[in-house]
Motif scaffolding. Structure first.
Motif, PDB file in Angstrom:
ATOM      1  N   SER A 128       0.830  -1.216   0.000  1.00  0.00           N
ATOM      2  CA  SER A 128       0.000   0.000   0.000  1.00  0.00           C
ATOM      3  C   SER A 128       0.861   1.261   0.000  1.00  0.00           C
ATOM      4  O   SER A 128       1.884   1.337   0.691  1.00  0.00           O
ATOM      5  CB  SER A 128      -0.903  -0.004   1.238  1.00  0.00           C
ATOM      6  N   LYS A 141      -3.471   2.479  -2.279  1.00  0.00           N
ATOM      7  CA  LYS A 141      -3.147   3.464  -1.235  1.00  0.00           C
ATOM      8  C   LYS A 141      -4.330   3.519  -0.257  1.00  0.00           C
ATOM      9  O   LYS A 141      -5.486   3.469  -0.673  1.00  0.00           O
ATOM     10  CB  LYS A 141      -2.946   4.837  -1.908  1.00  0.00           C
ATOM     11  N   SER A 142      -4.035   3.646   1.029  1.00  0.00           N
ATOM     12  CA  SER A 142      -5.113   3.674   2.024  1.00  0.00           C
ATOM     13  C   SER A 142      -6.065   4.839   1.762  1.00  0.00           C
ATOM     14  O   SER A 142      -5.635   5.968   1.532  1.00  0.00           O
ATOM     15  CB  SER A 142      -4.532   3.798   3.430  1.00  0.00           C
ATOM     16  N   GLY A 176      11.384  -4.080   3.264  1.00  0.00           N
ATOM     17  CA  GLY A 176      12.718  -4.120   2.668  1.00  0.00           C
ATOM     18  C   GLY A 176      12.975  -5.237   1.693  1.00  0.00           C
ATOM     19  O   GLY A 176      14.137  -5.561   1.406  1.00  0.00           O
ATOM     20  N   THR A 188       8.916  -0.090  -1.050  1.00  0.00           N
ATOM     21  CA  THR A 188       9.951   0.871  -1.413  1.00  0.00           C
ATOM     22  C   THR A 188      10.785   0.436  -2.620  1.00  0.00           C
ATOM     23  O   THR A 188      11.162   1.273  -3.446  1.00  0.00           O
ATOM     24  CB  THR A 188      10.861   1.103  -0.185  1.00  0.00           C
ATOM     25  N   GLY A 223      12.213   0.065   3.618  1.00  0.00           N
ATOM     26  CA  GLY A 223      13.377  -0.361   2.840  1.00  0.00           C
ATOM     27  C   GLY A 223      14.209  -1.382   3.595  1.00  0.00           C
ATOM     28  O   GLY A 223      13.864  -1.803   4.708  1.00  0.00           O
ATOM     29  N   LYS A 264      -3.396  -4.709   9.065  1.00  0.00           N
ATOM     30  CA  LYS A 264      -1.980  -4.366   8.853  1.00  0.00           C
ATOM     31  C   LYS A 264      -1.427  -3.721  10.111  1.00  0.00           C
ATOM     32  O   LYS A 264      -1.864  -2.639  10.513  1.00  0.00           O
ATOM     33  CB  LYS A 264      -1.832  -3.426   7.665  1.00  0.00           C
TER      34      LYS A 264
END
Ligand SMILES: Cc1cc2nc3c(=O)[nH]c(=O)nc-3n(C[C@H](O)[C@H](O)[C@H](O)COP(=O)(O)O)c2cc1C
Length: 322
Positions: free
Chosen positions: A31, A55-56, A254, A276, A227, A175
């Motif tokens: 997301s 996206k939220s 990551g 990321t 990341g 989440k």
């Protein structure tokens, strides 16, 4: 458009299940990092992903935080976007219709600042075309509890999940935030309230200081670190949650290579999300999936699902339960 043709493709069953949702492979676009994939489509087919998490979306439109709201860090980045977005009404009118031609399964993401807001927005997402599950970004502050993060507290997490489950028929994914002392009671609360899966982890709280200007780099002061820097934290969160859960875990934090993804799967994740890394190299999902398949083949496994929990003692007795 890039593909990884040319090498012999192993014949491994890559399908995984998240509650009643069937994904064609275990890779999920995280997301806030992929939108609906259209921006990446000139470089890579977004259908490489088994699912894309949107996206939220919040109840009201939000401008997000003041800038600067992203900053590079060693092995990662900080972000404090502040849930910028058009709000649910605009989303339903102007963006949701395009989901009918989505390149792969879609997981809607809901953010809210009260239990009622989560339930109301999630209810509007249920039944949208190609939406196979709803993820709840419970890392937001709860205005009814002095701004305490929902996911920092088992009761608040359970209240959101239970309220959403009452209103939707799709699988619900909670989440969770890593910014807690022990993820297990929170993951268990989500499961007990009816969550069909959990996503682990959202970004890790962090900040950077601009020593020339003598002020924080981010206008919001602190933000979320993502990341490779957070991968060991994320793998540990998956490992801990897998000790107590019977529902599937979507692991993230990551992931850039197949080896990274395998860490999460072997620690107990059923699927893995990539966030990321897409910004730096949109081809990452192609390589990650190929390398996961190769590893399954090397181990003479016929399914990617059989990699789940390989490193985790709890799975010897739980095989097939997720
Ligand atoms: C710019 C940016 C925006 C994000 N927006 C959201 C969001 O709206 N909702 C959410 O649940 N997570 C959001 N995340 C968190 C990611 O989905 C993911 O949990 C986290 O970045 C760790 O994965 P990664 O290291 O692969 O990026 C965002 C992350 C980034 C970097």
């Amino acid at each position: 458009m890039a593909t990884l043709n040319g090498s012999a493709q192993p014949r491994i069953d890559t399908r995984v299940r998240i509650g009643s949702a069937r994904l064609k492979n275990p890779l999920v676009a995280a997301s806030g990092c992929y939108n609906r994939g259209a921006e990446f489509a000139r470089v890579v087919d977004p259908a490489a992903y088994g699912a894309i998490v949107l996206k939220s979306i919040t109840a009201q439109p939000r401008l997000g935080n003041a800038m600067p709201r992203v900053a590079p860090t060693p092995a990662g980045m900080l972000n404090a976007i502040g849930l910028q977005g058009p709000g649910i009404e605009y989303f339903l009118t102007h963006e949701a219709p395009a989901l009918a031609s989505a390149p792969t399964a879609i997981i809607a993401s809901v953010a809210g600042f009260s239990v009622a807001e989560f339930a109301a927005v999630a209810a509007r997402m249920d039944g949208l075309p190609n939406v196979v599950a709803i993820e709840l970004d419970v890392s937001c502050p709860n205005v009814d509890r002095e701004g305490e993060c929902f996911a920092a507290d088992p009761d608040s997490t359970a209240a959101v999940v239970a309220a959403v489950k009452e209103r939707v028929s799709l699988p619900v994914i909670a989440k969770l935030t890593p910014n807690v002392a022990d993820i297990k009671p929170i993951a268990l609360a989500a499961q007990s309230a009816g969550a069909d899966a959990v996503s682990l982890i959202n970004a890790v709280r962090g900040m950077a200081v601009d020593v020339t200007a003598a002020r924080p780099v981010l206008a919001n002061v602190s933000g979320g670190l993502s990341g490779p820097a957070i991968r060991p934290i994320a793998v540990n969160a998956v490992w801990e949650a897998a000790k107590v859960l019977r529902i599937p875990i979507i692991g993230m934090g990551g992931i850039e290579t197949g080896r990274d993804a395998l860490e999460f799967l072997m620690a107990g994740a059923t699927a893995v999300a990539i966030g990321t890394a897409n910004f730096r190299d949109p081809l990452v999902p192609l390589r990650v999936l190929r390398d996961i398949e190769k590893e399954a083949e090397r181990r003479k496994l016929s399914t990617v699902a059989a990699l789940t929990g390989l490193a985790h003692p709890s799975f010897a007795t739980k095989t097939g339960t997720r």
